[in-house]
Design an enzyme around this catalytic site. Structure first.
Site, short mmCIF file in Angstrom:
data_model
loop_
_atom_site.label_atom_id
_atom_site.label_comp_id
_atom_site.label_asym_id
_atom_site.label_seq_id
_atom_site.Cartn_x
_atom_site.Cartn_y
_atom_site.Cartn_z
N CYS A 1 0.82 -1.21 0.00
CA CYS A 1 0.00 0.00 0.00
C CYS A 1 0.85 1.26 0.00
O CYS A 1 0.39 2.33 -0.34
CB CYS A 1 -0.98 -0.01 1.16
N ASN A 2 2.12 1.12 0.38
CA ASN A 2 2.97 2.32 0.40
C ASN A 2 3.96 2.42 -0.75
O ASN A 2 4.60 3.43 -0.92
CB ASN A 2 3.74 2.39 1.72
N ARG A 3 4.11 1.35 -1.50
CA ARG A 3 5.06 1.42 -2.61
C ARG A 3 4.75 0.38 -3.69
O ARG A 3 4.20 -0.68 -3.42
CB ARG A 3 6.50 1.25 -2.12
N HIS B 1 19.16 0.94 -2.68
CA HIS B 1 17.73 1.22 -2.50
C HIS B 1 16.98 -0.01 -1.99
O HIS B 1 16.24 0.07 -1.01
CB HIS B 1 17.13 1.70 -3.83
N SER C 1 10.67 3.13 4.96
CA SER C 1 9.25 3.02 5.26
C SER C 1 8.69 4.31 5.83
O SER C 1 9.44 5.16 6.30
CB SER C 1 9.01 1.90 6.27
N GLU D 1 9.29 -0.34 10.77
CA GLU D 1 8.10 -1.20 10.84
C GLU D 1 8.43 -2.53 10.17
O GLU D 1 9.17 -2.59 9.19
CB GLU D 1 6.89 -0.50 10.19
N GLN E 1 6.50 -8.50 3.00
CA GLN E 1 5.87 -8.17 1.72
C GLN E 1 6.83 -8.41 0.56
O GLN E 1 6.44 -8.93 -0.49
CB GLN E 1 5.39 -6.71 1.74
N ALA F 1 -15.77 8.94 25.32
CA ALA F 1 -15.65 8.02 24.19
C ALA F 1 -14.90 8.67 23.02
O ALA F 1 -15.36 8.65 21.90
CB ALA F 1 -17.03 7.55 23.76
N GLY F 2 -13.76 9.22 23.31
CA GLY F 2 -12.99 9.85 22.23
C GLY F 2 -12.33 8.82 21.33
O GLY F 2 -12.17 7.67 21.70
N MET G 1 -9.26 8.74 20.20
CA MET G 1 -7.93 8.35 20.66
C MET G 1 -8.02 7.28 21.74
O MET G 1 -7.26 6.31 21.74
CB MET G 1 -7.24 9.59 21.22
#
Lengths: 266, 433
Positions: free
Chosen positions: B50-52, B99, B109, B114, B120, B190-191, B193
């Site tokens: 999803c990020n690359r 790279h 990342s 992470e 992946q 009930a926030g 966060m």
């Protein structure tokens, strides 16, 4: 022979202490493993040396300061090994092994003159008394080590210092539990040790309680730990208060221990 | 032979672009086959997260290869080349190796350190290996990348600290309460966060959740979500002592839990420690609560500070990681450059010639009173044998120089004849495989 065991013990304790201290700054499973292996090796050598001495002298080596200190450190190391296996707290080693090493070295420096066993010590009650006393001392020493760690960690939390040592120290609750466990082991032992001690006193000096400094200090130590245990069970004293009391108890205990040398019964 | 990388990531493209060029793992065979069918592209691996989205390939023609892969990405996803081109980056040779090592080690990342990215890439490589679009170079290259990533992970502390506020709260709670499996979380208000933090606590094994809110229905709804227990707001202090962890985020303009309340609650708990987190602005919990024995109060700012410190720590660790990568690049680059045909032929000839000379010397040393021209004749004879022997492999190699199989031949030759440095690399390859 004793000499070989002694050197081996000193070597193992020294390296183990260095390794445990290094564990404070480095994260390495190998280092942890070797620290506890070295300590276990040292403990075994120490035990053999103590047994050897006991066989040679035909009595337990608890009759003078040198022998007592050595036995004290053996009890601490054995106690720590138990807690390390049980709670996986390597960091405790960084606080407890230096104490044991120091006691062992001091014991080695004190020259132990070989003297015939004084008649006052020739009582089975004395041996039971002394053995139990040292095991309770070891439990309280570990409790004090954990208490120091607890206060340190609490200080880090309250002042928001989340550095390397903070990461290394175990959770507050775990330390609290270890401290409580030490107390529940140490206190009954100390109680029985004082009772057997006074029976011995009756045999040797004709009175159960003579209010000599040694007995007085023992009583103070006992009262402090009794108060701590009572507060813990009834009111729920834990954490900071328990830690401070535990350290106080240990200081008094040291006074009792060192004071015994000057006690009239010796 | 050259390694090239073409792709885009969270650093160069928005999520709208990234999702348009993503390759679905269910239909990865088609693009992989099309990729290696491109002119001049020999091996190929497609990494799509999803990020690359990145394509790793080998080619003899760097500029042409990169251009064709860029074009391929645009065509395959039916995006105007001009639109896509601005988001794409490309690397070749050493920069490409660096790279990919960095990506695998999670240095590139969004959240540095992470752990997902390595898995992946492994999966992506698995597809390429399955459909045989990766060959000797990319196989070894990616295995190398995995071992580099593993080295980075074990030798640096890059992935060992919490870098989100919710996670920092959990870590901190563990430092106070130890094992969370018998601990209860109480949500006051009930926030969003709080909800997130509560989820983290549940994931880390917390026993249960209590929820209270001014509107009881909301509390009930949230409690349901966690299979927890809803508590009426005015009954908060009748239940608070059961909570070990209190997350507060009401919109109240005033203090809800004061030091006296906290002291009473802690006393009722027999001084078992309590962990308060105040996420609300203005505050819900009086700062003096932290002075109560057995109560530990942290605000969002405190947690934020931990996160910042951890991020800074990761930065330091990342430097160490870059060093590791630089070392590993050197090794891999050496192996790659040895795969060239000409140096291999030279090395092979040198090896044969060494043997020939040694044998001649040995023979002549034991041969007394030899006729005058024997030495010359021996030279000519042995040279002739070697030339004949090496002629076919040399021509085959040179001919194969245009196709993809040449790397296989070169590598085999290097191993069979133990031409320099190849052996050391082999052991390593066996280890990672």
């Amino acid at each position: 022979m004793t000499h070989v065991f002694f050197t081996l013990t000193l070597l193992c304790y020294g390296c183990a202490t260095a390794a445990y201290l290094a564990c404070l700054v480095r994260t390495s499973a190998v280092l942890n493993l070797w620290a506890s292996r070295l300590l276990a090796g040292g403990c075994a050598a120490h035990l053999l040396s103590t047994i050897h001495l006991a066989v040679r002298e035909k009595h337990l080596p608890l009759t003078n300061m040198q022998e007592s200190l050595s036995f004290f450190s053996l009890a601490i190391v054995a106690g720590f090994i138990f807690f390390e296996r049980r709670y996986k707290v390597t960091t405790l080693g960084s606080f407890v092994t230096p104490m044991a090493l120091l006691m062992f070295i001091v014991s080695a420096v004190l020259h132990g003159e070989v003297r015939p066993l004084p008649p006052v010590l020739q009582s089975n009650w004395f041996w039971i008394h002394a053995l139990l006393a040292f095991f309770s001392y070891a439990a309280f020493t570990i409790a004090a080590g954990v208490a120091i760690m607890y206060l340190l960690q609490r200080y880090f939390l309250k002042t928001r210092q989340f550095g390397g040592l903070f990461q290394k120290l175990p959770p507050l609750d775990t330390m609290d539990e270890i401290s409580y466990r030490c107390l529940t082991i140490g206190f009954p032992l100390l109680t029985v040790a004082i009772i057997t001690g006074s029976i011995w006193s009756e045999q040797a000096m004709g009175s159960y309680w003579v209010w000599d400094p040694k007995q007085t200090w023992s009583l103070i130590t006992w009262l402090i730990y009794a108060a701590l245990l009572h507060g813990r069970l009834v009111i729920g004293w834990r954490g900071k208060r328990a830690a401070v009391l535990s350290i106080l108890g240990f200081v008094v205990l040291l006074v009792t221990f060192i004071g015994m040398k000057h006690s009239i019964s010796w | 032979m050259n390694i090239i990388v073409v792709g885009l990531s969270h650093k160069t493209a928005s999520v709208e672009i990234r999702e348009r060029v993503a390759f679905s793992p269910n239909q990865i065979e088609k693009p992989l086959r099309e990729l290696v069918a491109l002119d001049g592209i020999i091996e190929g691996v497609i990494v799509s997260t999803c990020n690359r989205v990145e394509i790793y390939a080998t080619t003899r023609d760097i500029a042409g290869g990169i251009a064709r892969i860029k074009r391929f990405m645009a065509d395959y996803h039916r995006i105007a080349y001009e639109v896509l081109e601005g988001h794409l980056y490309s690397h070749h040779s050493e920069a490409a190796i660096r790279h990919v090592f960095r990506v695998a080690s999670s240095l590139d990342s969004m959240v540095v350190g992470e752990p997902q990215i390595l898995g992946q890439i492994k999966t992506s490589y698995g597809y390429a290996a399955e459909f045989k679009t990766s060959g000797i170079i990319l196989n070894r290259f990616l295995h190398k990348a995995f071992s580099v990533a593993k080295r980075v992970r074990t030798e640096t502390k890059i992935a060992s600290s919490a870098v989100s506020v919710a996670f920092a709260a959990v870590e901190l709670a563990k430092k106070i309460l130890g094992d969370l499996s018998d601990k209860t979380v109480m949500l006051v208000g009930a926030g969003e966060m709080c909800e997130l933090a509560a989820k983290h606590f549940m994931n880390c094994g917390a026993k249960g959740v209590m929820v209270t809110n001014r509107t009881f229905e909301r509390a009930e709804r949230l409690a349901e979500e966690f299979a927890g227990e809803a508590v009426r707001f005015d009954e908060l202090f009748q239940h608070l002592h059961r909570a070990d962890i209190v997350l507060s985020s009401t919109g109240a303009p005033h203090i809800i839990i004061g030091p006296k309340d906290a002291a009473e609650v802690v006393k009722r708990r027999k001084f078992r420690p309590m962990f308060f987190i105040d996420i609300a602005v203005p505050r819900d919990i009086d700062p003096k609560v932290d002075d109560v024995d057995g109560a530990f109060l942290f605000t969002v700012d405190d947690l934020q500070e931990i996160v910042q410190a951890n991020l800074a720590q990761r930065g330091l660790e990342a430097e160490k990681a870059e060093e590791i990568i630089s070392q590993e690049i050197g090794q891999f680059h050496k192996w790659l450059s040895q795969l060239e045909v000409t140096p291999t032929i030279v090395a092979m000839r040198t090896r044969f010639d060494e043997i020939r000379r040694a044998e001649i010397e040995r023979t002549l040393a034991n041969w007394k009173d030899l006729p005058p021209d024997v030495e010359k004749r021996l030279e000519a004879l042995t040279m002739g044998v070697i030339n004949k022997l090496l002629h076919t492999p040399t021509t085959v190699l040179k001919k194969a120089g245009q196709g993809g199989r040449v790397d296989l031949y070169v590598d085999a030759l290097r191993q069979l004849f133990e031409l320099e440095a190849a052996t050391e690399e082999n052991e390593e390859l066996e280890l990672v495989e």
